[in-house]
Design a protein around this motif. Structure first.
Motif, PDB file in Angstrom:
ATOM      1  N   TRP A   1       0.814  -1.210   0.000  1.00 25.96           N
ATOM      2  CA  TRP A   1       0.000   0.000   0.000  1.00 25.96           C
ATOM      3  C   TRP A   1       0.847   1.260   0.000  1.00 25.96           C
ATOM      4  CZ3 TRP A   1      -4.612  -0.043  -1.686  1.00 25.96           C
ATOM      5  CH2 TRP A   1      -5.422   1.090  -1.552  1.00 25.96           C
ATOM      6  N   GLU A   2       2.029   1.193   0.605  1.00 18.71           N
ATOM      7  CA  GLU A   2       2.963   2.321   0.577  1.00 18.71           C
ATOM      8  C   GLU A   2       4.209   1.897  -0.182  1.00 18.71           C
ATOM      9  OE1 GLU A   2       0.447   2.278   4.220  1.00 18.71           O
ATOM     10  OE2 GLU A   2       2.218   1.048   3.800  1.00 18.71           O
ATOM     11  N   ASN A   3       4.777   2.816  -0.957  1.00 22.56           N
ATOM     12  CA  ASN A   3       5.935   2.486  -1.786  1.00 22.56           C
ATOM     13  C   ASN A   3       7.105   1.946  -0.978  1.00 22.56           C
ATOM     14  OD1 ASN A   3       4.718   3.171  -4.209  1.00 22.56           O
ATOM     15  ND2 ASN A   3       5.388   5.301  -4.109  1.00 22.56           N
ATOM     16  N   LEU A   4       7.233   2.361   0.276  1.00 20.50           N
ATOM     17  CA  LEU A   4       8.353   1.924   1.104  1.00 20.50           C
ATOM     18  C   LEU A   4       8.300   0.429   1.397  1.00 20.50           C
ATOM     19  CD1 LEU A   4       7.162   1.620   4.284  1.00 20.50           C
ATOM     20  CD2 LEU A   4       7.109   4.101   4.042  1.00 20.50           C
TER      21      LEU A   4
ATOM     22  N   ASN B   1       0.864 -18.979  -8.644  1.00 21.63           N
ATOM     23  CA  ASN B   1       0.488 -17.933  -9.606  1.00 21.63           C
ATOM     24  C   ASN B   1       0.451 -16.601  -8.861  1.00 21.63           C
ATOM     25  OD1 ASN B   1      -0.436 -16.476 -11.760  1.00 21.63           O
ATOM     26  ND2 ASN B   1      -2.386 -17.564 -11.965  1.00 21.63           N
ATOM     27  N   ALA B   2       1.636 -16.029  -8.616  1.00 29.61           N
ATOM     28  CA  ALA B   2       1.781 -14.846  -7.775  1.00 29.61           C
ATOM     29  C   ALA B   2       1.838 -13.578  -8.622  1.00 29.61           C
ATOM     30  CB  ALA B   2       3.048 -14.957  -6.927  1.00 29.61           C
ATOM     31  N   HIS B   3       1.148 -12.538  -8.130  1.00 27.81           N
ATOM     32  CA  HIS B   3       1.106 -11.249  -8.830  1.00 27.81           C
ATOM     33  C   HIS B   3       1.413 -10.129  -7.846  1.00 27.81           C
ATOM     34  CE1 HIS B   3      -0.993 -12.921 -12.439  1.00 27.81           C
ATOM     35  NE2 HIS B   3      -1.363 -13.818 -11.544  1.00 27.81           N
ATOM     36  N   LEU B   4       2.242  -9.176  -8.272  1.00 30.96           N
ATOM     37  CA  LEU B   4       2.612  -8.045  -7.427  1.00 30.96           C
ATOM     38  C   LEU B   4       1.798  -6.818  -7.819  1.00 30.96           C
ATOM     39  CD1 LEU B   4       4.571  -6.991  -5.213  1.00 30.96           C
ATOM     40  CD2 LEU B   4       6.108  -6.301  -7.073  1.00 30.96           C
ATOM     41  N   LEU B   5       1.166  -6.180  -6.829  1.00 32.23           N
ATOM     42  CA  LEU B   5       0.357  -4.989  -7.067  1.00 32.23           C
ATOM     43  C   LEU B   5       0.806  -3.850  -6.165  1.00 32.23           C
ATOM     44  CD1 LEU B   5      -3.224  -6.581  -6.978  1.00 32.23           C
ATOM     45  CD2 LEU B   5      -1.853  -6.108  -9.012  1.00 32.23           C
ATOM     46  N   ASP B   6       0.551  -2.616  -6.613  1.00 34.18           N
ATOM     47  CA  ASP B   6       0.710  -1.471  -5.725  1.00 34.18           C
ATOM     48  C   ASP B   6      -0.691  -0.946  -5.400  1.00 34.18           C
ATOM     49  OD1 ASP B   6      -0.114  -0.077  -7.986  1.00 34.18           O
ATOM     50  OD2 ASP B   6       1.894   0.661  -8.472  1.00 34.18           O
TER      51      ASP B   6
ATOM     52  N   TYR C   1       1.042   1.778   7.819  1.00 38.18           N
ATOM     53  CA  TYR C   1       0.224   2.687   8.614  1.00 38.18           C
ATOM     54  C   TYR C   1      -1.182   2.160   8.874  1.00 38.18           C
ATOM     55  CZ  TYR C   1       4.071   5.653   7.208  1.00 38.18           C
ATOM     56  OH  TYR C   1       5.329   6.146   6.986  1.00 38.18           O
ATOM     57  N   GLY C   2      -1.754   1.407   7.946  1.00 38.96           N
ATOM     58  CA  GLY C   2      -3.046   0.765   8.162  1.00 38.96           C
ATOM     59  C   GLY C   2      -4.182   1.702   8.504  1.00 38.96           C
ATOM     60  N   ASN C   3      -4.129   2.944   8.025  1.00 44.15           N
ATOM     61  CA  ASN C   3      -5.179   3.907   8.392  1.00 44.15           C
ATOM     62  C   ASN C   3      -5.778   4.584   7.169  1.00 44.15           C
ATOM     63  OD1 ASN C   3      -3.005   5.428   7.634  1.00 44.15           O
ATOM     64  ND2 ASN C   3      -2.842   6.608   9.527  1.00 44.15           N
TER      65      ASN C   3
END
Length: 261
Positions: A132-135, A153-158, A183-185
């Motif tokens: 969720w965060e680029n870091l 069957n793995a896929h990477l998402l932003d 951060y989860g917020n």
């Protein structure tokens, strides 16, 4: 986990009541006195200007089982503050070790195996690893690559909104979504989780904060990590944001490779 200060980092301050904030402020300012006098709940409530219910409410939010365990966690925090560490590079080493130890105590093996079961059941379907965060792109990419090499069957998402919408809309029943968030917020993240959950997809949630009550019912497996240095008195330098997540990855991969079929 035997640390009050560490558990405190997993809760957003906005989720604490005014009285609970007063208790936290009092403890941080009088930790040594509380431990040295073996302070009882009656006096703590009086000194903090709150009632018993506020203290027990705070302990419940932190998943601390009773005042005795609370006292033990405070004693451990006080002991950590008194440790004199060498002032050179050993400070960084000590901070890394301390952060990993805190996560070692916090992460439940039962939850690790819950997640591994979900991931193994998804073989033949898709697993979406979303940072969720680029870091957190590094840890998410590492775990995605690991499962890809293991035949999944793995896929990477932003956090791109349109891509996520497409993956949710085209997902199938046995697909799994794995979210990494420091951060989860994020209300937007909560909205996506709600959409995925209402589609009866499995969700693994790895975060530096406990999930909000709005999405809790949609999560299949939850891992809350200590992502901030819990004791600034011991070490005031920077610790890489990815350290707790890399430790979690290594733990998950180790148990995957050693898990009996």
């Amino acid at each position: 986990m035997r640390s009050f200060l560490s558990k405190l980092t997993t809760i957003d301050e906005k989720d604490l009541t005014t009285k609970e904030k007063k208790i936290v402020e009092y403890i941080k300012g009088h930790l040594k006195e509380i431990v040295d006098t073996n302070m009882k709940i009656e006096r703590m409530a009086q000194e903090a200007g709150t009632g018993y219910s506020a203290i027990y409410g705070l302990l419940k939010k932190l998943n601390i089982k009773g005042f005795r365990d609370f006292a033990i966690s405070l004693a451990n925090d006080a002991e950590n503050q008194e440790i004199n560490v060498a002032k050179d590079d050993e400070n960084v080493v000590s901070a890394y070790i301390n952060l990993i130890k805190q996560n070692y105590a916090l992460i439940e093996k039962r939850s690790i195996f819950e997640s591994l079961t979900l991931l193994k059941q998804a073989k033949g379907n898709r697993i979406f690893f979303c940072y969720w965060e680029n870091l957190l792109s590094g840890p998410a990419s590492e775990l995605s690559n690991f499962f890809y090499k293991e035949g999944f069957n793995a896929h990477l998402l932003d956090s791109d909104q349109e891509t996520l919408k497409d993956r949710i809309n085209t997902s199938s029943e046995n697909d799994v979504f794995v979210f990494f968030t420091r951060y989860g917020n994020s209300k937007r993240l909560d909205s996506f989780i709600e959409n995925i959950g209402e589609s009866n997809r499995k969700i693994i949630y790895i975060s530096g904060k406990v999930p909000s009550s709005d999405v809790l019912k949609y999560l299949s497996s939850i891992h809350t990590l200590i992502v901030d240095n819990p004791d600034q008195t011991m070490y005031k330098g920077h610790i890489s944001y990815s350290v707790p997540f890399n430790y979690f990855n290594d733990l998950l991969m180790y148990h995957f490779l050693n898990m009996e079929e």
